[in-house]
Design a protein around this motif. Sequence first.
Motif, PDB file in Angstrom:
ATOM      1  N   TYR A  38      97.976  65.049  47.527  1.00  0.00           N
ATOM      2  CA  TYR A  38      97.317  66.335  47.663  1.00  0.00           C
ATOM      3  C   TYR A  38      96.016  66.173  48.452  1.00  0.00           C
ATOM      4  N   PHE A  39      95.278  65.115  48.120  1.00  0.00           N
ATOM      5  CA  PHE A  39      94.023  64.833  48.818  1.00  0.00           C
ATOM      6  C   PHE A  39      94.265  64.613  50.304  1.00  0.00           C
ATOM      7  N   ILE A  40      95.272  63.783  50.626  1.00  0.00           N
ATOM      8  CA  ILE A  40      95.595  63.493  52.026  1.00  0.00           C
ATOM      9  C   ILE A  40      96.014  64.768  52.742  1.00  0.00           C
ATOM     10  N   GLY A  41      96.841  65.563  52.048  1.00  0.00           N
ATOM     11  CA  GLY A  41      97.295  66.822  52.645  1.00  0.00           C
ATOM     12  C   GLY A  41      96.138  67.741  52.989  1.00  0.00           C
ATOM     13  N   GLN A  42      95.160  67.811  52.086  1.00  0.00           N
ATOM     14  CA  GLN A  42      93.988  68.636  52.333  1.00  0.00           C
ATOM     15  C   GLN A  42      93.197  68.131  53.535  1.00  0.00           C
ATOM     16  N   MET A  43      93.113  66.814  53.665  1.00  0.00           N
ATOM     17  CA  MET A  43      92.350  66.226  54.763  1.00  0.00           C
ATOM     18  C   MET A  43      93.045  66.392  56.122  1.00  0.00           C
ATOM     19  N   LEU A  44      94.313  66.799  56.107  1.00  0.00           N
ATOM     20  CA  LEU A  44      95.052  67.004  57.356  1.00  0.00           C
ATOM     21  C   LEU A  44      95.063  68.465  57.791  1.00  0.00           C
ATOM     22  N   GLU A  45      94.467  69.322  56.987  1.00  0.00           N
ATOM     23  CA  GLU A  45      94.394  70.742  57.322  1.00  0.00           C
ATOM     24  C   GLU A  45      93.410  70.960  58.482  1.00  0.00           C
ATOM     25  N   PRO A  46      93.518  72.101  59.186  1.00  0.00           N
ATOM     26  CA  PRO A  46      92.582  72.379  60.291  1.00  0.00           C
ATOM     27  C   PRO A  46      91.136  72.427  59.805  1.00  0.00           C
ATOM     28  N   VAL A  47      90.244  72.040  60.693  1.00  0.00           N
ATOM     29  CA  VAL A  47      88.827  72.085  60.355  1.00  0.00           C
ATOM     30  C   VAL A  47      88.364  73.532  60.240  1.00  0.00           C
ATOM     31  N   GLY A  48      88.901  74.393  61.095  1.00  0.00           N
ATOM     32  CA  GLY A  48      88.533  75.802  61.081  1.00  0.00           C
ATOM     33  C   GLY A  48      88.600  76.388  62.470  1.00  0.00           C
ATOM     34  N   ALA A  49      88.113  77.616  62.631  1.00  0.00           N
ATOM     35  CA  ALA A  49      88.147  78.275  63.939  1.00  0.00           C
ATOM     36  C   ALA A  49      87.014  77.760  64.821  1.00  0.00           C
ATOM     37  N   GLY A  50      87.143  78.010  66.107  1.00  0.00           N
ATOM     38  CA  GLY A  50      86.089  77.583  67.028  1.00  0.00           C
ATOM     39  C   GLY A  50      86.577  77.518  68.448  1.00  0.00           C
ATOM     40  N   GLU A  51      85.671  77.235  69.369  1.00  0.00           N
ATOM     41  CA  GLU A  51      86.011  77.130  70.786  1.00  0.00           C
ATOM     42  C   GLU A  51      86.796  75.850  71.063  1.00  0.00           C
ATOM     43  N   LEU A  52      87.466  75.831  72.218  1.00  0.00           N
ATOM     44  CA  LEU A  52      88.178  74.625  72.621  1.00  0.00           C
ATOM     45  C   LEU A  52      87.200  73.468  72.796  1.00  0.00           C
ATOM     46  N   VAL A  53      87.638  72.289  72.397  1.00  0.00           N
ATOM     47  CA  VAL A  53      86.831  71.081  72.545  1.00  0.00           C
ATOM     48  C   VAL A  53      87.603  70.118  73.442  1.00  0.00           C
ATOM     49  N   TYR A  54      86.954  69.645  74.497  1.00  0.00           N
ATOM     50  CA  TYR A  54      87.597  68.716  75.432  1.00  0.00           C
ATOM     51  C   TYR A  54      87.222  67.282  75.078  1.00  0.00           C
ATOM     52  N   VAL A  55      88.237  66.439  74.965  1.00  0.00           N
ATOM     53  CA  VAL A  55      88.006  65.027  74.670  1.00  0.00           C
ATOM     54  C   VAL A  55      88.828  64.164  75.623  1.00  0.00           C
ATOM     55  N   GLN A  56      88.271  63.046  75.976  1.00  0.00           N
ATOM     56  CA  GLN A  56      88.930  62.100  76.874  1.00  0.00           C
ATOM     57  C   GLN A  56      89.427  60.915  76.064  1.00  0.00           C
ATOM     58  N   ILE A  57      90.741  60.706  76.036  1.00  0.00           N
ATOM     59  CA  ILE A  57      91.336  59.549  75.379  1.00  0.00           C
ATOM     60  C   ILE A  57      91.517  58.468  76.438  1.00  0.00           C
ATOM     61  N   GLU A  58      90.794  57.384  76.283  1.00  0.00           N
ATOM     62  CA  GLU A  58      90.834  56.325  77.282  1.00  0.00           C
ATOM     63  C   GLU A  58      92.117  55.508  77.193  1.00  0.00           C
ATOM     64  N   GLN A  59      92.497  54.941  78.334  1.00  0.00           N
ATOM     65  CA  GLN A  59      93.661  54.060  78.376  1.00  0.00           C
ATOM     66  C   GLN A  59      93.443  52.875  77.437  1.00  0.00           C
ATOM     67  N   GLY A  60      94.421  52.595  76.593  1.00  0.00           N
ATOM     68  CA  GLY A  60      94.341  51.452  75.688  1.00  0.00           C
ATOM     69  C   GLY A  60      93.611  51.723  74.392  1.00  0.00           C
ATOM     70  N   ALA A  61      93.180  52.955  74.151  1.00  0.00           N
ATOM     71  CA  ALA A  61      92.483  53.288  72.904  1.00  0.00           C
ATOM     72  C   ALA A  61      93.413  53.110  71.710  1.00  0.00           C
TER      73      ALA A  61
END
Length: 358
Positions: A38-61
């Motif tokens: 139950y705890f894990i399931g809760q931690m996988l829920e969405p953080v909430g509403a908001g604007e798009l966030v751009y992130v760069q996933i580097e090669q080999g991460a």
Amino acid sequence: MSNGTNRQPPRKKTGKLIAIILLLLVVFGATGVFSFNYFIGQMLEPVGAGELVYVQIEQGAVISDVAELLAENNLIRDVFAFEMLAKKENTAHQIQSGYYAFSPAESAQQILDRLVAGDVADATVTIPEGRNISEFAKIFEEKNICDADAFIEETKKVAEYQEEYSLLSSIPLTEKDGMSRTLEGYLFPDTYSFSPNTDPSEVVTAMLDRFVEVYDQDLQKQTKKMDKTVDEIVIMASIVELETKLVEDKANAASVFYNRIAENMPLQSDITVDYARGEKTAVLTTEQTQFSSPYNTYINTGLPFGPICSFGETSLEAALNPAQTNYLYFVADMDSGKIYFNETYDEHLEDVEKYMGN
């Protein structure tokens, strides 16, 4: 729109808390397992509403790096839970690098699925025919693809790109009146997909690759047959592009310019002066036609110093296959864009009065 900066990272579960949960598993058995899930399931829920966030996933991460980055940008609730999810689904080593746009309203599962699928935030951009490099640059910057000034600077590296593309070999590298050539005219207008913050060299390369596809071997043979260089054809096609609105007028317009060159007459193309001045004008004044520039075809005979825009395939076709005429003049109907061609100056003046008035 956000790039993820200046955000407060969510509170991360410490190793002590995880140890307590594991202890509960031992003490309470099945009930503890239920509580942990139950705890894990809760931690996988969405953080909430908001604007798009751009992130760069580097090669080999690795998965821990990815989870930390997502948490720092307030896209997941818990690093440990996200790592467990990826390992449980055996996808921890399948995450693809790239530039992503995530919403805080997405669950950890949705984010993970997109990372595995490589669902990057590519921007689709359509470059219209008849635009020049400065106009391209503004479009790319507005789409967050690359910086406008950086793109313009990249297009000045003609010598470097000539080493990669033989089709560019006829572009002169010498200056004229203090001006140097760029890749103007050689960046083919089309619809492209780029990731945000793409290196300008990748954008230029994609557009040059498309140009090479269009200006194929058959067209190169036609160029040689005409005893022209690729650069001469590109310059002519760019003029035809901006001087004509209707496809049926292009071949005749090309014939006018070729005929004037053969007669050693200046082309007197208003749009070449517009390019030289950096300003588009419906009708030029006499003073404006005297603007000093190697692109001004009122004061210089022959083709201008370089192309004035990127053109479509129909303009290229007209430059390579002009109509066989004796036309030396033309005027466009200001309302319809239809062009009327003449062999003599007197006939031309009659059409000017008819279609342009004063």
